[in-house]
Design a protein around this motif. Structure first.
Motif, short mmCIF file in Angstrom:
data_model
loop_
_atom_site.label_atom_id
_atom_site.label_comp_id
_atom_site.label_asym_id
_atom_site.label_seq_id
_atom_site.Cartn_x
_atom_site.Cartn_y
_atom_site.Cartn_z
N THR A 36 0.83 -1.21 0.00
CA THR A 36 0.00 0.00 0.00
C THR A 36 0.86 1.25 0.00
O THR A 36 0.57 2.23 -0.71
CB THR A 36 -0.94 -0.01 1.22
OG1 THR A 36 -1.74 -1.19 1.19
CG2 THR A 36 -1.83 1.22 1.22
N ALA A 37 1.93 1.24 0.81
CA ALA A 37 2.81 2.40 0.86
C ALA A 37 3.48 2.64 -0.49
O ALA A 37 3.63 3.78 -0.94
CB ALA A 37 3.87 2.20 1.95
N VAL A 38 3.88 1.54 -1.16
CA VAL A 38 4.52 1.70 -2.47
C VAL A 38 3.53 2.25 -3.50
O VAL A 38 3.85 3.15 -4.28
CB VAL A 38 5.10 0.35 -2.93
CG1 VAL A 38 5.60 0.46 -4.37
CG2 VAL A 38 6.23 -0.08 -2.02
N CYS A 39 2.30 1.72 -3.51
CA CYS A 39 1.29 2.17 -4.48
C CYS A 39 0.94 3.64 -4.29
O CYS A 39 0.92 4.42 -5.25
CB CYS A 39 0.04 1.31 -4.37
SG CYS A 39 0.24 -0.38 -4.98
N GLU A 40 0.66 4.00 -3.05
CA GLU A 40 0.22 5.37 -2.78
C GLU A 40 1.38 6.35 -2.84
O GLU A 40 1.18 7.52 -3.14
CB GLU A 40 -0.46 5.44 -1.42
CG GLU A 40 -1.76 4.65 -1.36
CD GLU A 40 -2.41 4.74 0.01
OE1 GLU A 40 -1.77 5.31 0.92
OE2 GLU A 40 -3.53 4.22 0.15
N GLY A 41 2.57 5.89 -2.54
CA GLY A 41 3.71 6.80 -2.52
C GLY A 41 4.33 7.00 -3.87
O GLY A 41 4.42 8.12 -4.37
N ALA A 42 4.74 5.91 -4.51
CA ALA A 42 5.48 6.04 -5.77
C ALA A 42 4.59 6.51 -6.90
O ALA A 42 4.85 7.53 -7.55
CB ALA A 42 6.13 4.70 -6.11
N TYR A 43 3.50 5.77 -7.15
CA TYR A 43 2.65 6.11 -8.31
C TYR A 43 1.96 7.45 -8.13
O TYR A 43 2.00 8.30 -9.01
CB TYR A 43 1.63 5.00 -8.52
CG TYR A 43 0.75 5.23 -9.72
CD1 TYR A 43 1.23 5.06 -11.01
CD2 TYR A 43 -0.58 5.64 -9.56
CE1 TYR A 43 0.43 5.27 -12.12
CE2 TYR A 43 -1.39 5.85 -10.66
CZ TYR A 43 -0.88 5.68 -11.94
OH TYR A 43 -1.68 5.90 -13.01
N ASP A 44 1.32 7.62 -6.97
CA ASP A 44 0.61 8.89 -6.74
C ASP A 44 1.59 10.06 -6.72
O ASP A 44 1.29 11.15 -7.21
CB ASP A 44 -0.16 8.83 -5.42
CG ASP A 44 -1.31 7.83 -5.49
OD1 ASP A 44 -1.64 7.39 -6.60
OD2 ASP A 44 -1.86 7.49 -4.42
N GLY A 45 2.78 9.84 -6.15
CA GLY A 45 3.76 10.91 -6.14
C GLY A 45 4.23 11.28 -7.53
O GLY A 45 4.38 12.46 -7.87
N PHE A 46 4.46 10.24 -8.37
CA PHE A 46 4.87 10.52 -9.74
C PHE A 46 3.78 11.26 -10.50
O PHE A 46 4.05 12.24 -11.21
CB PHE A 46 5.22 9.21 -10.45
CG PHE A 46 5.33 9.37 -11.94
CD1 PHE A 46 6.44 9.98 -12.51
CD2 PHE A 46 4.31 8.92 -12.77
CE1 PHE A 46 6.53 10.12 -13.89
CE2 PHE A 46 4.41 9.07 -14.14
CZ PHE A 46 5.52 9.66 -14.70
N MET A 47 2.53 10.80 -10.39
CA MET A 47 1.44 11.45 -11.10
C MET A 47 1.25 12.89 -10.63
O MET A 47 1.01 13.79 -11.44
CB MET A 47 0.14 10.66 -10.89
CG MET A 47 0.14 9.28 -11.54
SD MET A 47 0.36 9.35 -13.34
CE MET A 47 -1.10 10.26 -13.81
#
Length: 722
Positions: free
Chosen positions: A186-197
């Motif tokens: 969950t941390a990877v999904c919300e952090g990496a992808y959302d941060g990049f977008m």
């Protein structure tokens, strides 16, 4: 421009590929997180069920009472070894069908337990949240035919299968490990992808380096692509290999300015071949478009005409007169000083706030001067009617004197013999509240409607004259324009003369205009002439009226047939080619290069004649809507005023001071909603109909093409339709 198509395309392609990769990675991560989350829910259910089924050491089976034994679960750790079981996750929407399929496939030899997952699971493909449930299936025997049947049902429904732990302790330890995995995913999904977008979107919404003071980068790219696409569309219209050539239409008055601009641009090309404007083609390649210069005031009125149809090239443009006649006729319908002033204030506000409405409300921006004009003419007509919220204004001294018997006597020269004149402007305020006020206003407004209606239709026929004269079409001028004007003036013009004569000439027993017209049309003897010789004049005019109809009907088809035959004799055996579109630009029906059908032309002329004769009668009656709408507006205003403010004013003190406060709110609310809302729209639509049908049908063909020059500014300017 600071952009190039290749660089923008490369940057967009790179950004697109990056988005695709991140989307794919995010889908994989989301799928792994969903599996871990579902596994955790299965383990949580297993932990609860296995812990509840553990054997109790407090008493043996022999010592248990029936009540205690009945409450123990049927499936415990001692029983699991003898049963087969499968666990997994199924969408909640398919749970009922899934259980029903298991029951039918096993013939009732399975037991299914489901527990919903409280947190919805996000689909990695669609991004939608799906509600799911954990299920556990028990059946007899760990292996065998029953297990195969259950596995086939699970495979058919596409459910996710997970291992079932052997004990509560194993479920507890495995649950702790899986929950840690869920938190990490969950941390990877919300952090990496959302941060990049988020960072990518912020970069696209910032001004670009090429234009730091302009729009956002994505908006700059969008406008640049629109411009480039439009340029390529224009280039596709060109012909030639090295030097491109294209035929264009341009205003003749701008030819010199266009050449100067091209010369200035060519001088900056440093020896390269530039663009130049050649001589006009001897033959037009298409029908000439119509270009009408407008400004901020006339733009809205021209748009009303264009909505009906575009004027033909060099055809008389109705907008020139509509600018004045439209608000004037609207004012005759809506005439009231108070309501017109409120409408005028609304127009003033729209004009003062035009800049803020230019892009947010384009329709109001275009209509701002129209609303202003409607308010001005409605206020002017209100002064003519002497009507201020249904109350008469005592601007000048009344020309009527109240008598002892409560009647009124005129104190002006009613015989028109050189004495004092009537009320200086508009209607005398003494008529307001009189017993015969409605009868007087009905007669006056009815006659005014007919007068201005006939006048506008006569102007329409005159514009038909101008079209025929400009096109040098003497056939239409002699066989249509002249008899149409004779028909209009000899009957309806004579009716207007009788109205005006009856107003300005003192007659002891004034004759009825309707009776005089009936006698004139039916050929009966009129026993009540307006003056000596008026009956004979009416009979003569009626003869001209009747004679004008066959002139409109018969000569034109035969003249066109004769012209066509004469043209064929001159051409001989040669085939005459003529451009289809340019044939319609000359103003002549049935050109030399097209087939001539006498029967079709004659039937068309019959229809045109009947339409004009009957249409003129019906259109004259249609102008009576001016009187009807003016009467409706005045009576509504009177009723609203009497049922609200008047009732409060008639109460005794101090009740009237309290009631008038609420009555004013009710009166103002109904005034805004009905008289300033629906009634304005109603009067506008009826005025629009009078111009489109009654006025423009006399001369306006609306068969033109609008001149739409290539304009990048218009392409990138928002219109409000997006």
């Amino acid at each position: 421009s600071n952009y190039r198509m290749d660089s923008v395309e490369a940057e967009l392609q790179t950004l697109y590929q990056t988005f695709l990769k991140f989307k794919e990675n995010n889908g994989n991560l989301t799928n792994e997180r969903n599996q871990a989350l579902e596994r955790a829910r299965v383990l949580a259910l297993a932990k609860t069920m296995l812990a509840a089924g553990a054997p109790s050491t407090a008493m043996t089976a022999d010592e248990e009472s029936f009540a205690v034994s009945a409450k123990k679960p049927l499936v415990g750790e001692d029983t699991i070894g003898r049963l087969g079981y499968l666990a997994g996750v199924v969408p909640t929407a398919d749970k009922a069908r899934f259980e029903r399929a298991l029951w039918r496939a096993s013939r009732g030899n399975t037991f299914t337990q489901c527990e919903p997952i409280k947190v919805p699971v996000k689909d990695p493909k669609t991004g939608q949240e799906i509600e799911k449930s954990v299920f556990v299936i028990y059946f007899q025997g760990a292996t065998g035919a029953m297990q195969q049947k259950v596995m086939k049902v699970c495979t058919a429904f596409g459910v996710n299968m997970y291992d079932w732990p052997g004990s509560a302790g194993e479920a507890s330890s495995e649950l702790a490990r899986v929950q840690k995995i869920v938190e990490e995913k969950t941390a990877v999904c919300e952090g990496a992808y959302d941060g990049f977008m988020r960072s990518a979107i912020e970069d696209l919404l910032k001004p670009s380096a090429e234009n730091p003071d302009g729009n956002s980068k994505i908006e700059e790219w969008r406008l640049f692509c629109i411009k480039e696409k439009s340029i390529y569309n224009i280039l596709n219209l060109c012909s030639g290999d090295i030097a491109l050539r294209v035929h264009i239409w341009f205003p003749a008055t701008d030819e010199e300015s266009i050449k100067k601009v091209l010369q200035r641009l060519n001088a900056s090309q440093e020896g390269q071949q530039g663009a130049f404007l050649g001589d006009s083609a001897p033959q037009a390649y298409s029908k000439p478009p119509t270009y009408i210069r407008t400004n901020e005031y006339t733009e809205g009125w021209q748009e009303i005409i264009n909505t009906y149809g575009i004027p033909k090239y060099q055809e008389a443009n109705p907008a020139l007169l509509t600018i004045v006649t439209f608000p004037f006729i609207f004012g005759m319908m809506y005439g009231d000083v108070g309501h017109g002033t409120l409408l005028l204030l609304a127009g003033v506000w729209l004009v003062m706030n035009a800049d803020s409405l230019r892009y947010s409300q384009p329709a109001l921006f275009m209509a701002r001067y129209m609303v202003l004009s409607l308010g001005i003419f409605a206020t002017y007509a209100g002064f003519m009617y002497n009507d201020f919220f249904s109350v008469g204004l005592q601007i000048f001294d009344s020309r009527w004197t109240k008598q002892p018997d409560h009647s009124y006597a005129p104190n002006f020269d009613t015989k028109n013999e050189g004495g004092p004149g009537p009320y200086p402007f508009g209607m005398d305020w003494a008529w307001s509240g009189a017993d015969n006020e409605l009868l007087f206003q009905n007669s006056m407004k009815m006659k005014l409607s007919v007068l201005f209606g006939v006048l506008q239709m006569v102007v329409g026929v005159l514009l038909r004259w101008s079209n025929a004269v400009y096109e040098k079409n003497m056939t239409d001028f002699i066989c249509e324009c002249l008899p149409m004007m004779v028909f209009m003036l000899c009957f309806f013009g004579w009716m207007d003369v009788m109205i005006l004569y009856k107003w300005v000439s003192p007659i002891d027993n004034p004759p009825s205009i309707i009776n005089s017209l009936i006698c004139m049309a039916m050929g009966q003897e009129d026993k009540f002439p307006f003056w000596d010789g008026s009956v004979e004049l009416a009979k003569t005019l009626m003869k001209f009226t009747v004679a004008s109809v066959p002139i409109m009907l018969l000569p034109k088809p035969f003249i066109l047939w004769y012209q066509h035959s004469k043209a064929q004799k001159k051409s001989g055996d040669h085939i005459v080619l003529e451009d289809v579109e340019s044939a319609g630009a000359g103003g002549h029906d049935h050109g030399h290069g097209e087939e001539f059908e006498f029967g079709e032309v004659f039937i068309h002329q019959i229809i045109e004649t009947i339409e004009f004769v009957l249409g003129t009668v019906s259109h004259t009656a249609s102008y009576l809507r001016i009187w009807a709408l003016s009467l409706a507006h005045q009576q509504l205003s009177l009723v609203f005023f009497q049922k609200t403010l008047t009732m409060g004013l008639e109460m005794s003190f101090p009740t009237n001071g309290i009631v008038i406060y609420f009555m004013f709110a009710a009166w103002f609310g109904v005034t805004l909603g009905v008289l300033l809302g629906m009634d304005v729209l109603e009067c506008f639509l009826h005025t629009l109909r009078l111009h489109w049908v009654e006025f423009q049908s006399k001369f306006y063909k609306a068969e033109g093409l609008q001149f739409a020059p290539y304009d990048i500014k218009k392409l990138v300017t928002p219109t409000g339709d997006e």
